[in-house]
Design an enzyme around this catalytic site. Structure first.
Site, PDB file in Angstrom:
ATOM      1  N   ARG A  64       0.823  -1.213   0.000  1.00  0.00           N
ATOM      2  CA  ARG A  64       0.000   0.000   0.000  1.00  0.00           C
ATOM      3  C   ARG A  64       0.858   1.265   0.000  1.00  0.00           C
ATOM      4  NH1 ARG A  64      -3.531   2.702   4.403  1.00  0.00           N
ATOM      5  NH2 ARG A  64      -5.127   3.755   3.152  1.00  0.00           N
ATOM      6  N   HIS A  68       0.491   4.493  -2.508  1.00  0.00           N
ATOM      7  CA  HIS A  68       0.296   5.871  -2.030  1.00  0.00           C
ATOM      8  C   HIS A  68       1.478   6.774  -2.374  1.00  0.00           C
ATOM      9  CE1 HIS A  68      -3.217   5.209   1.013  1.00  0.00           C
ATOM     10  NE2 HIS A  68      -3.373   4.503  -0.087  1.00  0.00           N
ATOM     11  N   SER A  78       8.121  10.233  -1.769  1.00  0.00           N
ATOM     12  CA  SER A  78       7.613  11.391  -1.013  1.00  0.00           C
ATOM     13  C   SER A  78       6.850  10.964   0.239  1.00  0.00           C
ATOM     14  CB  SER A  78       6.738  12.280  -1.893  1.00  0.00           C
ATOM     15  OG  SER A  78       5.658  11.538  -2.428  1.00  0.00           O
ATOM     16  N   ASN A  96      -3.759   8.675   4.543  1.00  0.00           N
ATOM     17  CA  ASN A  96      -2.587   8.098   5.203  1.00  0.00           C
ATOM     18  C   ASN A  96      -2.653   8.126   6.730  1.00  0.00           C
ATOM     19  OD1 ASN A  96      -1.415   7.694   2.669  1.00  0.00           O
ATOM     20  ND2 ASN A  96      -0.315   9.650   2.713  1.00  0.00           N
TER      21      ASN A  96
END
Ligand code: HEM
Ligand SMILES: *[C@@H]1O[C@H](CO)[C@@H](O)[C@H](O)[C@H]1NC(C)=O
Ligand SMILES: *[C@@H]1O[C@H](CO)[C@@H](O)[C@H](O)[C@H]1NC(C)=O
Ligand SMILES: *[C@@H]1O[C@H](CO)[C@@H](O)[C@H](O)[C@H]1NC(C)=O
Ligand SMILES: *[C@@H]1O[C@H](CO)[C@@H](O)[C@H](O)[C@H]1NC(C)=O
Ligand SMILES: *[C@@H]1O[C@H](CO)[C@@H](O)[C@H](O)[C@H]1NC(C)=O
Length: 322
Positions: A64, A68, A78, A96
Site C-alpha cells: 500500500r 500511495h 515522497s 494516510n
C-alpha cells in the site's frame, strides 16, 4: 512510404523539443543497479521476508505504501518523508493518517543497502522492490521491477488528499482518478486486487456495512459486530479486506466481490451491475488472468512520473531530504 517516415519522426521531434523543458521521459530499467549495486535484490528480500515472518500484515502495508507513493507526484519516495516543524509531509493526509505503516521496515532495508552501496539506491526504488517482494512472499506473482527512480526533495500534503481516492469513491471516481495517473479501467480493477491482503479500519468501511444495499446481509452483520454504527473509540477496529484468505495473495478478493462481500464501498463498486462486472468475474475464475494484469498494472504504476537523471536526489535517510 514518404508520409509514414515523416510520421515516424514526429514523436522523436516532440521528445527532443520537450526534454529541455524538464519533461524527462521515464527511463527506468530492470538492470539499473547491475554494476553499481549488484546485490540490491539479495539485500532487500531477506529483510522483507523476516518482517513478514514477524508480522504477516506488514507485506500488505508495504504494498500500500508503494501505491500511495506513486499516486502523489509519482513514485518518488515522497510518502516516506517525516513531518517536521517546518515541513509538512504526506503522512497525515486523510488517506494516510493513522493508517499507513511499514516505514520502519523501509528504514531497516535502507540501512542494509547503504552499508553495501552507499549513496546509490533511492528510497523510491527500495519501496518498489519491497512491494514486489511482499507480493511474491505472500504467494502472488513475480516480475522484474524497473529501477532508476530518484527521491523527491518535496512532498505534497494536499495532493495526497486529492489524488488517492477515498473508500467512499464511486466507480466513475475510481476510473477518473486512475485515469489521471495514466492507468486504464483494466489496470484499476486488477490493482484493486491488492486488497487480497491486509486490513482496513472500521472508519473506512462503516458506511458500506450500515448504509449500502449491494452487500451480502450476513456479511454486513458479521462486520457490524466489530464496528459499531456510532463514530468513536472503535473507529480503529480492524477487519480483513479479503474475508476468505487475508494472509495469501490470490484471487479471492474477486470471489468476494461476486458474492457481494467486498469490505469497502469502493471495492463493491467494481461489481454492482456495471461494465467492470465482467472483468471481476474473469479474475474471480482465473488466477492467471488476475496475476498477469496485476503485474502489468504494477509496472505501469511504477512508471508514474519518476524523477530521473539529475532530478531529485538519493536520500541518505528515507525519512528526510539530504
Ligand atoms: C482503487 C482504489 C483504492 C481505494 C479506494 C483503496 C482504499 C483503501 C483503504 C480505505 C484501505 C484501509 C485503510 C485503513 O482503514 O487503514 C486500504 C488498504 C489497503 N490497500 Fe487500498 N485502496 C485502493 C487501491 C489499492 C491499490 C491499487 C493497492 C495496491 C496495489 C492497494 C493496496 C492496499 C493494501 C495492501 C491495503 C492493506 C494495508 C494494510 O493492511 O496495512 N489499494 N485501501
Ligand atoms: C491525524 O490523526 C490524529 C490522531 O487521530 C489527529 O489528532 C490529527 O488531527 C490528524 N491529522 C490531520 C492532518 O488530520
Ligand atoms: C500540490 O498539489 C496540489 C494539488 O494537486 C497542487 O495544486 C499544487 O500545485 C502542488 N504543490 C506543489 C508545491 O507541487
Ligand atoms: C461519483 O462521485 C463524484 C464525487 O466523488 C460525484 O461528483 C458524482 O456525481 C458521482 N457519480 C455518480 C454516478 O454517482
Ligand atoms: C478524483 O476524482 C474526483 C471526483 O471525481 C475529482 O474531484 C478529483 O479531481 C479527481 N482527482 C484526480 C487527481 O483525478
Ligand atoms: C448512513 O446514512 C445516514 C443517512 O443518510 C447518514 O446520516 C450517516 O452518516 C451514514 N452513515 C455512515 C457511516 O456513512
Amino acid at each position: 512510404m514518404t508520409s509514414s517516415s515523416s510520421m515516424a519522426s514526429a514523436p522523436l521531434f516532440l521528445a527532443v523539443l520537450l526534454l529541455p523543458l524538464g519533461t524527462s521521459l521515464a527511463q527506468l530499467s530492470t538492470d539499473f543497479y547491475s554494476s553499481s549495486c549488484p546485490n540490491v535484490f539479495d539485500i532487500i528480500k531477506p529483510v522483507v521476508k523476516s518482517a513478514i515472518s514477524a508480522e504477516r500484515r506488514i507485506g500488505a502495508s508495504i504494498l500500500r505504501l508503494f501505491f500511495h507513493d506513486c499516486f502523489v507526484n509519482g513514485c518518488d519516495g515522497s510518502i516516506l518523508l517525516d513531518d517536521t516543524p517546518n515541513f509538512r509531509g504526506e503522512k497525515t493526509a486523510a488517506p494516510n493518517n493513522n493508517s499507513v505503516r511499514g516505514f520502519n521496515i523501509i528504514d531497516k532495508i535502507k540501512t542494509q543497502v547503504e552499508k553495501a552501496c552507499p549513496g546509490v539506491v533511492s528510497c523510491a526504488d527500495i519501496l518498489a522492490i519491497a512491494a514486489r517482494d511482499s507480493v511474491v512472499i505472500l504467494g502472488g506473482p513475480d516480475w522484474n521491477v524497473k529501477l532508476g527512480r530518484r527521491d523527491s526533495r518535496t512532498a505534497n500534503f494536499s495532493a495526497a488528499n486529492t489524488d488517492i481516492p477515498p473508500p467512499t469513491s464511486n466507480l466513475s471516481r475510481l476510473i477518473a482518478n486512475f485515469s489521471s495517473q495514466g492507468l486504464s479501467v483494466k489496470d484499476m480493477v486488477a490493482l484493486s486486487g491488492g486488497h487480497t491482503i491486509g486490513k482496513a479500519r472500521c472508519t473506512s468501511f462503516r458506511g458500506h456495512i450500515y448504509n449500502d444495499t449491494n452487500i451480502n446481509f450476513r456479511f454486513a452483520k458479521t462486520r457490524q459486530a466489530n464496528c459499531p454504527r456510532r463514530v468513536g473509540s472503535q473507529d480503529r477496529n480492524l477487519a480483513p479486506l479479503d474475508q476468505r484468505s487475508e494472509r495469501v495473495f490470490n484471487n479471492d478478493y474477486f470471489k468476494n466481490l461476486v458474492e457481494h462481500k467486498g469490505l469497502l464501498h469502493s471495492d463493491q463498486e467494481l461489481f454492482n451491475n456495471v461494465p467492470t462486472d465482467s472483468r471481476v468475474q474473469k479474475y474471480a475464475t482465473s488466477t492467471t488472468a488476475f496475476f498477469a494484469d496485476f503485474v502489468t498494472g504494477m509496472i505501469k504504476m511504477g512508471d508514474i512520473k519518476p524523477l530521473t537523471a539529475s532530478n531529485g536526489e538519493i536520500r541518505n535517510n528515507c525519512r528526510k531530504v539530504n
